[in-house]
Enzyme design. Structure first.
Site, short mmCIF file in Angstrom:
data_model
loop_
_atom_site.label_atom_id
_atom_site.label_comp_id
_atom_site.label_asym_id
_atom_site.label_seq_id
_atom_site.Cartn_x
_atom_site.Cartn_y
_atom_site.Cartn_z
N GLU A 54 -3.83 -5.19 -12.52
CA GLU A 54 -4.54 -6.42 -12.86
C GLU A 54 -4.69 -6.61 -14.37
OE1 GLU A 54 -5.68 -4.34 -10.51
OE2 GLU A 54 -5.76 -5.51 -8.66
N HIS A 123 -16.46 -6.04 -2.17
CA HIS A 123 -15.42 -6.96 -1.71
C HIS A 123 -15.98 -8.32 -1.35
CE1 HIS A 123 -13.19 -3.24 -1.46
NE2 HIS A 123 -12.08 -3.91 -1.23
C1 LIG Z 1 -8.27 -3.13 -8.28
C2 LIG Z 1 -7.87 -3.54 -6.93
N1 LIG Z 1 -6.84 -4.39 -6.79
C3 LIG Z 1 -6.44 -4.78 -5.56
C4 LIG Z 1 -7.07 -4.32 -4.45
C5 LIG Z 1 -6.62 -4.76 -3.06
N2 LIG Z 1 -5.93 -3.66 -2.40
C6 LIG Z 1 -6.57 -2.84 -1.56
S1 LIG Z 1 -5.59 -1.63 -1.00
C7 LIG Z 1 -4.27 -2.21 -1.86
C8 LIG Z 1 -2.95 -1.53 -1.76
C9 LIG Z 1 -3.03 -0.14 -2.16
O1 LIG Z 1 -1.79 0.47 -2.01
P1 LIG Z 1 -1.64 2.01 -2.19
O2 LIG Z 1 -2.34 2.45 -3.43
O3 LIG Z 1 -0.22 2.35 -2.07
O4 LIG Z 1 -2.48 2.64 -1.00
P2 LIG Z 1 -2.33 2.43 0.58
O5 LIG Z 1 -3.22 1.32 0.93
O6 LIG Z 1 -0.90 2.17 0.88
O7 LIG Z 1 -2.81 3.72 1.14
C10 LIG Z 1 -4.61 -3.35 -2.58
C11 LIG Z 1 -3.70 -4.11 -3.42
C12 LIG Z 1 -8.16 -3.44 -4.65
N3 LIG Z 1 -8.85 -2.96 -3.61
N4 LIG Z 1 -8.52 -3.06 -5.87
#
Ligand SMILES: Cc1ncc(C[n+]2csc(CCOP(=O)(O)OP(=O)(O)O)c2C)c(N)n1
Lengths: 336, 351
Positions: A54, A123
């Site tokens: 971000e 959230h």
């Molecule tokens: C700072 C932030 N940006 C976006 C999100 C929304 N978000 C939640 S989980 C996620 C994906 C995370 O992917 P990864 O780190 O690969 O973990 P996974 O969920 O696949 O275990 C996103 C974009 C968030 N929670 N926090």
């Protein structure tokens, strides 16, 4: 006139802006899936997927805007702006002032906000007061499909940075994505007029800083934005049966704030009740109190706002957010 | 070093059963909001956390339920927390993305990347207050692109912190194929920040256990931070009710209503050149294709894989599995009882 949902209105207004202005680009995490229709129509250069970075992509949006694009950068939820606050607070908000008014930053930060679907206090914050605190940023929080499309159109056309907050309880897309996940075993208290409604055939910008008078009353003025204003309208209905007549002012934008309409209405009613899904302290509700004082009005004043971190437990979440019981109680108290 | 595979299996199975139970409660509507589970990641979670003891700390992400179970938090308290009960792990204030156990020095966050800096802080306190203890951060490969996580790795190197960064790599961040938005190689990136490490198949719990053991041991002995990248497959997509998975699994109900608007958008008069629109549709199709394929085959299921390798009698295995099921059932029963009690409670409190 057409009939649309809140989410459809936003998408439709975006599509209109993208067809009429080549410089409008969308980027953010997962936008090619979340904005599938726009991706199918405008392609990968204008609907651009970002990494979960971000601070980088919001910072890039600022300079892309300075250099001629009109980015709509999506943050999924406004809570995540904290990760990229520098881009907004120290840059987007300040470039125009620093440059002596010679350089503008025409960007939109689009993000979901607001609770009522049980996702916990990281959230579903509102944060509009916190953002509006910074000079140089405009903050809008539409409560109906028509306002959502009109304010987004204005946000994209605006020459400065605008934070466009779409309420997660009003947008059926967000609610399906974050709340129900396709389940029929959960239900939500969704204000009908916020979720779906009439919209113009072609979007025209709605001017910022102009409150919409949802109801005109004589005893008390209620003001706010988002879902809070729907709750206020429901409360006004209940109050009217008790002989209390309330105005309901949907401010629509937090910055700029329509101080005149609020002060004008309170001058008649003598009472202001602010309904705010954002935090109580140092925010919109206090700002409206200052507005009255600055206008030289003496009025009775109360606020129904969020007083602490929003609890996850849906029952306590409902109690923490402005609800009809709290609003009517505060209104009755003001009438004493 | 060799793991006690039976004990490891027991832990992994406990996580699996707890999370399956949570999934059931979520589908029944007893849990609100999103629900991110670690089904398919048990080999990584247990293989790493089996090495932690008293005084060690763990920073979890939005997928931290299993991590809490593995640190010894009462499963009933976790299930209750997911349901928002006042007697849940965090009094129902946090929910599944915000699980905290001060006693276990275990903290989670729904902000992607936040586990990195948190683990550094835990490791700093370890270094100064509890020499010989360590901190572990868990995150996905998507989080590797978050600035604060990269900064945390550098900080860990600069301060020589006893921290293990564990990346659970399922290749996907919600709907985004991480490779499509990630430059370079993750191991090299970590190494560039001074954190060396290893990559393992996360479905091989014993292998994860061995490699994590070495890295954690190094950190305990004051030899600085390490990075572990472990691959995994998650059957339910990003979260329960993942819209792509829904569309892929029940195209008639979930996909069909979207097709009309999608095709209309792609055929609109104004927009990108046709070739680009076709490319977009191709990408959407492959996104859905990927969602159909994410089932947990035997080779990718860490629980089934380890089970096959156990050298105990089948009676002992049946007994163990029976016990685990009993523990989980007990936790769910407790949570459901407290739900009923809470309903009475909250109807009274309704402030
Ligand atoms: C700072 C932030 N940006 C976006 C999100 C929304 N978000 C939640 S989980 C996620 C994906 C995370 O992917 P990864 O780190 O690969 O973990 P996974 O969920 O696949 O275990 C996103 C974009 C968030 N929670 N926090």
């Amino acid at each position: 006139m057409r009939e649309m949902t809140y989410a459809q209105a936003i998408e439709d207004a975006l599509a209109q802006a993208m067809t009429s202005d080549e410089r409008v680009v969308i980027f953010g995490e997962d936008v090619q899936a979340l904005r599938m229709n726009l991706f199918a129509r405008f392609g990968k250069h204008r609907v651009r997927q970002t990494p979960i970075s971000e601070s980088a992509f919001l910072g890039a949006a600022v300079a892309a805007a300075m250099a001629g694009l009109r980015p709509v950068a999506e943050l999924i939820m406004i809570d995540f702006v904290a990760v990229a606050a520098d881009a907004l607070i120290n840059h987007a908000a300040k470039i125009e002032a620093f440059s002596g008014g010679r350089w503008q930053v025409p960007m939109v930060v689009r993000a979901g906000c607001g609770g009522g679907y049980g996702d916990g206090g990281q959230h579903e914050q509102a944060l509009w007061g916190w953002l509006a605190h910074i000079p140089g940023i405009k903050v809008v929080a539409p409560s109906t499909p028509a306002d959502a499309g009109g304010l987004l159109t204005a946000a994209i056309a605006d020459d400065g940075p605008v934070v466009f907050l779409e309420h997660q309880l009003l947008s059926e897309d967000w609610l399906d994505y974050l709340g129900s996940g396709g389940r029929s075993t959960v239900s939500y208290d969704i204000p009908v007029g916020g979720r779906q409604g009439e919209v113009p055939d072609r979007w025209v910008p709605i001017k910022f800083g102009e409150a919409a008078v949802r109801r005109r009353g004589s005893d008390l003025t209620m003001a706010g934005v988002g879902v809070g204003i729907h709750r206020a309208a429901e409360a006004a209905e209940v109050l009217s049966r008790e002989g209390i007549s309330a105005s309901v002012l949907d401010l629509r934008s937090v910055a700029p704030l329509d101080c005149n309409t609020v002060a004008g209405d309170v001058a008649r009613t003598g009472r202001l009740l602010v309904v705010d899904e954002d935090y109580r302290d140092f925010g919109l509700s206090g700002e409206l109190a200052a507005t009255l004082l600055e206008a030289g009005l003496t009025a009775r004043y109360a606020r129904v706002a969020v007083e602490g971190t929003i609890p996850f437990d849906p029952v306590r979440e409902r109690a923490a957010l402005p609800n009809i019981e709290r609003i009517t109680a505060a209104a009755r108290n003001l009438m004493k | 070093m060799k793991p006690d595979s039976v004990a490891l299996y027991r832990k992994m199975l406990t996580c699996r059963r707890v999370e399956e139970a949570i999934a059931g409660l979520w589908y029944e509507g007893r849990i609100s909001g999103e629900m991110h589970l670690g089904i398919g990641e048990e080999g990584i979670n247990a293989g790493v956390l089996d090495h932690l003891g008293d005084g060690d700390a763990v920073a979890l992400d939005h997928r931290g339920t299993a991590g809490m179970v593995l640190r010894g938090v009462d499963p009933a308290a976790i299930v209750k927390e997911c349901m928002g009960s006042v007697d849940g792990l965090c009094c129902g204030n946090g929910g599944h993305m915000h699980l905290f156990s001060k006693q276990h020095l275990a903290a989670s966050s729904g902000i992607v990347g936040a586990a990195g800096p948190a683990a550094c802080g835990f490791a700093l306190a370890a270094q100064q207050l509890r020499p010989g203890t360590v901190a572990v951060a868990f995150f996905g490969e998507g989080a590797m692109n978050q600035g604060m996580l990269m900064e945390a790795m550098n900080l860990a190197t600069a301060w020589d912190l006893p921290v293990l960064f564990v990346c659970r790599d399922n290749g996907m961040a919600i709907t985004t194929a991480s490779a499509s938005v990630t430059g370079g190689d993750l191991q090299m990136r970590a190494r560039g920040l001074g954190v060396s490490g290893r990559s393992v198949d996360g479905a091989d719990a014993e292998m994860v256990w061995r490699v994590a053991g070495e890295l954690i041991d190094r950190a305990r002995r004051g030899r600085g931070p390490a990075f572990l990248r472990a691959t995994c497959t998650r059957p339910e997509g990003h979260f329960l009710g993942d819209p792509l998975v829904r569309m892929a699994r029940s195209p008639l109900a979930q996909l069909k209503p979207r097709l009309g608007p999608l095709v209309a958008a792609a055929r609109s008069a104004e927009g990108a050149p046709m070739a680009q629109r076709v490319a977009s549709l191709g990408k959407i199709t492959s996104m859905l294709g990927r969602a159909v394929r994410t089932e947990l085959g035997p080779a990718h299921d860490p629980v089934r894989r380890l089970r096959k390798r156990l050298t105990i009698t089948s009676e002992a295995l049946v007994k163990l599995e029976h016990e685990v099921e009993g523990i989980v059932k007990d936790a769910v029963d407790k949570a459901l009882t407290s739900e009923t009690a809470n309903e009475k409670e909250s109807s009274r409190c309704g402030k």
